[in-house]
Design a protein around this motif. Structure first.
Motif, PDB file in Angstrom:
ATOM      1  N   PRO A 158       4.692  19.352   2.377  1.00 31.28           N
ATOM      2  CA  PRO A 158       3.702  18.627   3.208  1.00 31.28           C
ATOM      3  C   PRO A 158       3.478  17.191   2.743  1.00 31.28           C
ATOM      4  O   PRO A 158       3.270  16.295   3.565  1.00 31.28           O
ATOM      5  N   THR A 159       3.563  16.974   1.430  1.00 29.84           N
ATOM      6  CA  THR A 159       3.404  15.612   0.899  1.00 29.84           C
ATOM      7  C   THR A 159       4.560  14.736   1.388  1.00 29.84           C
ATOM      8  O   THR A 159       4.352  13.606   1.849  1.00 29.84           O
ATOM      9  N   ILE A 216      -5.561   6.573   1.293  1.00 27.20           N
ATOM     10  CA  ILE A 216      -4.301   6.578   0.522  1.00 27.20           C
ATOM     11  C   ILE A 216      -3.162   7.051   1.429  1.00 27.20           C
ATOM     12  O   ILE A 216      -2.070   6.495   1.411  1.00 27.20           O
ATOM     13  N   HIS A 217      -3.448   8.097   2.210  1.00 29.74           N
ATOM     14  CA  HIS A 217      -2.456   8.649   3.145  1.00 29.74           C
ATOM     15  C   HIS A 217      -3.045   8.525   4.548  1.00 29.74           C
ATOM     16  O   HIS A 217      -3.782   9.410   5.000  1.00 29.74           O
ATOM     17  N   GLU A 218      -2.719   7.421   5.221  1.00 28.95           N
ATOM     18  CA  GLU A 218      -3.421   7.066   6.451  1.00 28.95           C
ATOM     19  C   GLU A 218      -3.223   8.058   7.589  1.00 28.95           C
ATOM     20  O   GLU A 218      -3.954   8.012   8.579  1.00 28.95           O
ATOM     21  N   VAL A 219      -2.245   8.929   7.462  1.00 29.93           N
ATOM     22  CA  VAL A 219      -1.995   9.887   8.547  1.00 29.93           C
ATOM     23  C   VAL A 219      -2.957  11.088   8.473  1.00 29.93           C
ATOM     24  O   VAL A 219      -3.006  11.894   9.385  1.00 29.93           O
ATOM     25  N   THR A 243       1.275   4.114  -2.998  1.00 28.64           N
ATOM     26  CA  THR A 243       1.102   5.553  -2.745  1.00 28.64           C
ATOM     27  C   THR A 243       2.328   6.337  -3.206  1.00 28.64           C
ATOM     28  O   THR A 243       2.199   7.407  -3.823  1.00 28.64           O
ATOM     29  N   ALA A 247       5.761  10.397   7.781  1.00 32.98           N
ATOM     30  CA  ALA A 247       4.933   9.946   8.913  1.00 32.98           C
ATOM     31  C   ALA A 247       4.325   8.576   8.610  1.00 32.98           C
ATOM     32  O   ALA A 247       4.266   7.699   9.481  1.00 32.98           O
ATOM     33  N   HIS A 248       3.878   8.384   7.386  1.00 31.08           N
ATOM     34  CA  HIS A 248       3.305   7.101   6.954  1.00 31.08           C
ATOM     35  C   HIS A 248       4.373   6.005   7.014  1.00 31.08           C
ATOM     36  O   HIS A 248       4.131   4.908   7.535  1.00 31.08           O
ATOM     37  N   HIS A 296       0.843  -1.203   0.000  1.00 35.51           N
ATOM     38  CA  HIS A 296       0.000   0.000   0.000  1.00 35.51           C
ATOM     39  C   HIS A 296       0.878   1.254   0.000  1.00 35.51           C
ATOM     40  O   HIS A 296       0.642   2.199  -0.759  1.00 35.51           O
ATOM     41  N   ALA A 334       2.870  12.140  -9.678  1.00 34.29           N
ATOM     42  CA  ALA A 334       2.096  13.385  -9.765  1.00 34.29           C
ATOM     43  C   ALA A 334       3.010  14.601  -9.604  1.00 34.29           C
ATOM     44  O   ALA A 334       2.857  15.611 -10.303  1.00 34.29           O
ATOM     45  N   VAL A 335       3.974  14.488  -8.690  1.00 33.89           N
ATOM     46  CA  VAL A 335       4.914  15.604  -8.475  1.00 33.89           C
ATOM     47  C   VAL A 335       5.797  15.804  -9.708  1.00 33.89           C
ATOM     48  O   VAL A 335       6.020  16.939 -10.149  1.00 33.89           O
ATOM     49  N   ASP A 394       2.013   9.242  -5.986  1.00 35.85           N
ATOM     50  CA  ASP A 394       2.263  10.623  -5.519  1.00 35.85           C
ATOM     51  C   ASP A 394       3.502  11.220  -6.194  1.00 35.85           C
ATOM     52  O   ASP A 394       3.489  12.371  -6.646  1.00 35.85           O
ATOM     53  N   GLN A 409      -2.529  20.553   1.234  1.00 36.18           N
ATOM     54  CA  GLN A 409      -1.269  20.330   1.962  1.00 36.18           C
ATOM     55  C   GLN A 409      -1.377  19.146   2.917  1.00 36.18           C
ATOM     56  O   GLN A 409      -1.004  19.232   4.087  1.00 36.18           O
ATOM     57  N   MET A 410      -1.950  18.065   2.411  1.00 35.84           N
ATOM     58  CA  MET A 410      -2.071  16.794   3.137  1.00 35.84           C
ATOM     59  C   MET A 410      -2.890  16.921   4.429  1.00 35.84           C
ATOM     60  O   MET A 410      -2.635  16.242   5.410  1.00 35.84           O
ATOM     61  N   ILE A 461      -1.869  18.620  -4.341  1.00 38.66           N
ATOM     62  CA  ILE A 461      -1.110  18.327  -5.564  1.00 38.66           C
ATOM     63  C   ILE A 461      -1.124  16.839  -5.901  1.00 38.66           C
ATOM     64  O   ILE A 461      -0.541  16.433  -6.901  1.00 38.66           O
ATOM     65  N   VAL A 462      -1.745  16.029  -5.011  1.00 35.33           N
ATOM     66  CA  VAL A 462      -1.855  14.584  -5.272  1.00 35.33           C
ATOM     67  C   VAL A 462      -3.294  14.131  -5.027  1.00 35.33           C
ATOM     68  O   VAL A 462      -4.085  14.862  -4.429  1.00 35.33           O
ATOM     69  N   ALA A 463      -3.606  12.909  -5.476  1.00 35.64           N
ATOM     70  CA  ALA A 463      -4.961  12.367  -5.288  1.00 35.64           C
ATOM     71  C   ALA A 463      -5.200  11.993  -3.823  1.00 35.64           C
ATOM     72  O   ALA A 463      -4.261  11.634  -3.106  1.00 35.64           O
ATOM     73  N   LYS A 523       5.150   5.008  10.499  1.00 36.03           N
ATOM     74  CA  LYS A 523       4.068   4.178  11.049  1.00 36.03           C
ATOM     75  C   LYS A 523       4.223   2.719  10.597  1.00 36.03           C
ATOM     76  O   LYS A 523       4.104   1.795  11.400  1.00 36.03           O
ATOM     77  N   ALA A 546       4.148  13.962   5.062  1.00 35.51           N
ATOM     78  CA  ALA A 546       3.106  12.945   5.286  1.00 35.51           C
ATOM     79  C   ALA A 546       3.621  11.559   4.898  1.00 35.51           C
ATOM     80  O   ALA A 546       3.322  10.566   5.570  1.00 35.51           O
ATOM     81  N   HIS A 547       4.413  11.498   3.826  1.00 32.66           N
ATOM     82  CA  HIS A 547       5.034  10.219   3.431  1.00 32.66           C
ATOM     83  C   HIS A 547       5.939   9.708   4.555  1.00 32.66           C
ATOM     84  O   HIS A 547       5.943   8.517   4.860  1.00 32.66           O
ATOM     85  N   ASN A 553       5.103  23.515  -1.930  1.00 34.01           N
ATOM     86  CA  ASN A 553       3.868  22.728  -1.931  1.00 34.01           C
ATOM     87  C   ASN A 553       4.133  21.233  -1.772  1.00 34.01           C
ATOM     88  O   ASN A 553       3.276  20.500  -1.276  1.00 34.01           O
ATOM     89  N   VAL A 554       5.310  20.813  -2.202  1.00 33.23           N
ATOM     90  CA  VAL A 554       5.651  19.388  -2.134  1.00 33.23           C
ATOM     91  C   VAL A 554       6.014  18.967  -0.697  1.00 33.23           C
ATOM     92  O   VAL A 554       5.809  17.814  -0.306  1.00 33.23           O
TER      93      VAL A 554
END
Lengths: 180, 120
Positions: free
Chosen positions: A163-164, B109-112, A71, A170-171, A67, A78-79, A75, B48-49, B71-73, A174, A167-168, A160-161
């Motif tokens: 925060p993505t 998709i982004h569990e956080v 992602t 942090a994911h 999963h 997309a970037v 993602d 921004q997530m 910027i992403v799905a 986890k 989040a990656h 803008n990238v």
């Protein structure tokens, strides 16, 4: 005692790896990168994580790993699409440079190391690498790419990238907990 | 002279005609005014997530609209039983639904990424 030593060894290995990645790869350039070079580094850094994800999708059967890899692939693609579209709009052709070249060569080594593993050892190596890689990329975007980018739209895309990427991270952290 | 009278009549008819629809429209609005003000559309931006606002208070019957400005799905999915989901929302996509009870949701998709809707 043995447990403590093992834990300390792991911590030292992770710190050493992170220092290696964050210093040797990203600190290649002493002079500021041009926008064309920043665009190149951004595309290469994203493509490398897509490549890692492809290996994970081929080798892993773990649901959380698959999963996460899925992602990362979507993602980061997309970037890249947005970076390429912006470069085209700005009439900038991404230019290969010392940082992107070092990224490529280090990624080749990592891909070889990942490909040599299987099963749970692969899953752990993959997610450990994802944590370290995202930390290094976040650091590079904040301290190298954003400061060096001179075009406002390119700078904004990099911002803008972030925060993505966070989040990656942090994911990934986890998922990493499942393998400790 | 005849044509001047005709012109006058035409102007008068036009004026009356253009006035009458607004009078007719105002009546139904007055009849349903109470209903149209009680139901709202609340927007949750995905940017921004994050789901913004992360906690949204709505009245029962209100429509919640998710807008992907990132910027992403992304998606919006009920956490505990996955009893509802927006499905994958590409960049720029909009999805709406009417929540019937308090709900915790996340981006599968982004569990956080997590959010909450409180229905009063």
């Amino acid at each position: 005692m043995k447990t403590t030593n093992t834990f300390l060894t792991r911590v030292i290995c992770v710190i050493a790896w992170f220092m290696l990645v964050s210093s040797s790869v990203w600190a290649q350039s002493n002079t500021p990168l041009s926008d064309a070079e920043v665009a190149s580094v951004a595309v290469v850094a994203n493509q490398i994580d897509i490549d890692y994800a492809a290996i994970a999708k081929e080798k892993s059967t773990n649901k959380a790993i698959l999963h996460f890899a899925e992602t990362m692939a979507s993602d980061h693609k997309a970037v890249i699409d947005q970076a390429v579209a912006l470069a085209k709009k700005l009439n900038v052709t991404p230019k290969d440079n010392a940082v992107s070249q070092k990224l490529h060569s280090d990624a080749d080594k990592t891909k070889a190391a990942l490909s040599a593993k299987s099963g749970k050892a692969f899953d752990k190596a993959y997610i450990d690498n994802e944590v370290a890689y995202h930390k290094a990329v976040i650091n590079a975007v904040e301290t190298l790419l954003i400061p060096d980018a001179s075009n406002a739209e390119l700078k904004q895309l990099l911002q803008n990238v972030l925060p993505t990427l966070k989040a990656h991270l942090a994911h990934a952290e986890k998922v990493q907990k499942e393998f400790k | 002279m005849i044509s001047a009278n005709h012109l006058y009549l035409l102007c008068l008819l036009y004026a009356l005609n253009s006035c009458s629809p607004s009078t007719e429209r105002s009546q139904p609005l007055a009849d349903t005014g109470e209903e149209s003000t009680s139901l709202k559309i609340d927007t949750i931006e995905i940017i921004q997530m994050e789901f913004r606002p992360a906690v949204l208070n709505v009245q029962k019957g209100d429509t919640v609209v998710f807008v992907n400005k990132d910027i992403v799905a992304h998606d919006a999915t009920e956490i505990s039983n996955k009893s509802w989901t927006s499905g994958t929302m590409p960049v720029g996509a909009i999805w709406k639904f009417v929540p019937t009870a308090d709900v915790d949701y996340y981006c599968s998709i982004h569990e956080v990424m997590k959010g909450k809707i409180i229905v009063k």
